[in-house]
Write a protein that holds these residues in place. Sequence first.
Motif, PDB file in Angstrom:
ATOM      1  N   GLU A  77      -7.921  -0.216  -5.508  1.00 55.59           N
ATOM      2  CA  GLU A  77      -9.280   0.071  -5.943  1.00 55.59           C
ATOM      3  C   GLU A  77     -10.094   0.159  -4.668  1.00 55.59           C
ATOM      4  O   GLU A  77     -10.459  -0.866  -4.091  1.00 55.59           O
ATOM      5  N   GLY A  78     -10.324   1.380  -4.216  1.00 51.97           N
ATOM      6  CA  GLY A  78     -10.907   1.556  -2.883  1.00 51.97           C
ATOM      7  C   GLY A  78      -9.878   1.075  -1.872  1.00 51.97           C
ATOM      8  O   GLY A  78      -8.747   1.550  -1.862  1.00 51.97           O
ATOM      9  N   VAL A 123       0.839  -1.204   0.000  1.00 54.43           N
ATOM     10  CA  VAL A 123       0.000   0.000   0.000  1.00 54.43           C
ATOM     11  C   VAL A 123       0.870   1.248   0.000  1.00 54.43           C
ATOM     12  O   VAL A 123       0.612   2.196  -0.756  1.00 54.43           O
ATOM     13  N   LYS A 124       1.930   1.254   0.786  1.00 59.40           N
ATOM     14  CA  LYS A 124       2.845   2.409   0.828  1.00 59.40           C
ATOM     15  C   LYS A 124       3.498   2.617  -0.539  1.00 59.40           C
ATOM     16  O   LYS A 124       3.571   3.753  -1.033  1.00 59.40           O
ATOM     17  N   ALA A 125       3.958   1.544  -1.164  1.00 56.94           N
ATOM     18  CA  ALA A 125       4.592   1.644  -2.480  1.00 56.94           C
ATOM     19  C   ALA A 125       3.615   2.183  -3.515  1.00 56.94           C
ATOM     20  O   ALA A 125       3.989   3.000  -4.368  1.00 56.94           O
ATOM     21  N   ILE A 126       2.370   1.751  -3.450  1.00 51.13           N
ATOM     22  CA  ILE A 126       1.351   2.238  -4.386  1.00 51.13           C
ATOM     23  C   ILE A 126       1.134   3.736  -4.186  1.00 51.13           C
ATOM     24  O   ILE A 126       1.117   4.510  -5.145  1.00 51.13           O
ATOM     25  N   LYS A 127       0.983   4.144  -2.935  1.00 49.52           N
ATOM     26  CA  LYS A 127       0.756   5.568  -2.654  1.00 49.52           C
ATOM     27  C   LYS A 127       1.974   6.399  -3.029  1.00 49.52           C
ATOM     28  O   LYS A 127       1.843   7.474  -3.612  1.00 49.52           O
ATOM     29  N   ASP A 128       3.175   5.911  -2.701  1.00 46.48           N
ATOM     30  CA  ASP A 128       4.401   6.625  -3.052  1.00 46.48           C
ATOM     31  C   ASP A 128       4.612   6.683  -4.559  1.00 46.48           C
ATOM     32  O   ASP A 128       5.254   7.589  -5.071  1.00 46.48           O
ATOM     33  N   ALA A 143      -5.863  -9.614 -10.465  1.00 48.91           N
ATOM     34  CA  ALA A 143      -6.193 -10.372  -9.257  1.00 48.91           C
ATOM     35  C   ALA A 143      -6.438  -9.397  -8.122  1.00 48.91           C
ATOM     36  O   ALA A 143      -5.840  -8.324  -8.062  1.00 48.91           O
ATOM     37  N   THR A 144      -7.304  -9.792  -7.218  1.00 46.21           N
ATOM     38  CA  THR A 144      -7.552  -9.024  -5.996  1.00 46.21           C
ATOM     39  C   THR A 144      -6.969  -9.800  -4.830  1.00 46.21           C
ATOM     40  O   THR A 144      -7.156 -11.017  -4.730  1.00 46.21           O
ATOM     41  N   VAL A 145      -6.273  -9.090  -3.953  1.00 46.40           N
ATOM     42  CA  VAL A 145      -5.786  -9.721  -2.730  1.00 46.40           C
ATOM     43  C   VAL A 145      -6.991  -9.866  -1.810  1.00 46.40           C
ATOM     44  O   VAL A 145      -7.589  -8.882  -1.393  1.00 46.40           O
ATOM     45  N   VAL A 146      -7.371 -11.118  -1.544  1.00 46.77           N
ATOM     46  CA  VAL A 146      -8.559 -11.374  -0.726  1.00 46.77           C
ATOM     47  C   VAL A 146      -8.215 -11.702   0.717  1.00 46.77           C
ATOM     48  O   VAL A 146      -9.104 -11.712   1.576  1.00 46.77           O
ATOM     49  N   ALA A 147      -6.948 -11.981   0.981  1.00 47.75           N
ATOM     50  CA  ALA A 147      -6.462 -12.209   2.344  1.00 47.75           C
ATOM     51  C   ALA A 147      -4.974 -11.914   2.334  1.00 47.75           C
ATOM     52  O   ALA A 147      -4.261 -12.321   1.416  1.00 47.75           O
ATOM     53  N   ALA A 148      -4.514 -11.203   3.338  1.00 46.01           N
ATOM     54  CA  ALA A 148      -3.130 -10.728   3.328  1.00 46.01           C
ATOM     55  C   ALA A 148      -2.390 -11.067   4.613  1.00 46.01           C
ATOM     56  O   ALA A 148      -2.993 -11.339   5.648  1.00 46.01           O
TER      57      ALA A 148
END
Length: 169
Positions: free
Chosen positions: A132-133, A107-112, A146-151
């Motif tokens: 996406e949201g 998430v940090k890498a995406i935002k950065d 693909a969507t990460v459904v569990a992390a």
Amino acid sequence: MMIKNVLSSLLIVLVVSFGFSQNKNIVETVMASEDHTTLVTAVKAGDLVETLQAEGPFTVFAPTNAAFEALPAGTVDYLLKPDNKYKLQMVLNFHVIAGKLNAKDVVKAIKDGGGSASVETVGGESLNFSLEGDLVKIADAKGNVATVVAANLNATNGVIHVIDTVLLP
């Protein structure tokens, strides 16, 4: 705040799905999941068990059985044939990153990165991440998403994130 709630919910799903234990390596952890029997069969057929039991660390994006079932008819059977082991290894290696990449790091890498980030797989190709949201999306070069459904299922040699689609190199 919302991302924290989503990650907490995903962790609960992981604990229930995998019988949470940080004393197992990636292969042992995935083998404990009823939702990943096709992945386990593929890892065995691809002779990648020993590799994914190595010290690592690795980040594995683990497609569910349903993700494999969504592939075109005959694809899984084709890949599991001994003559196609190299192709199977390419597909599986496309789901593995050298190093441990937790959800908060993604998430940090995406935002950065201004809304997206790219990471190289052990197969030498790139996975592209976006949000996406509150959901992390992973795209391959063929347009599969693909969507990460569990992390954040931690193992002794890395981390597993469950995804709903098989990505293709």
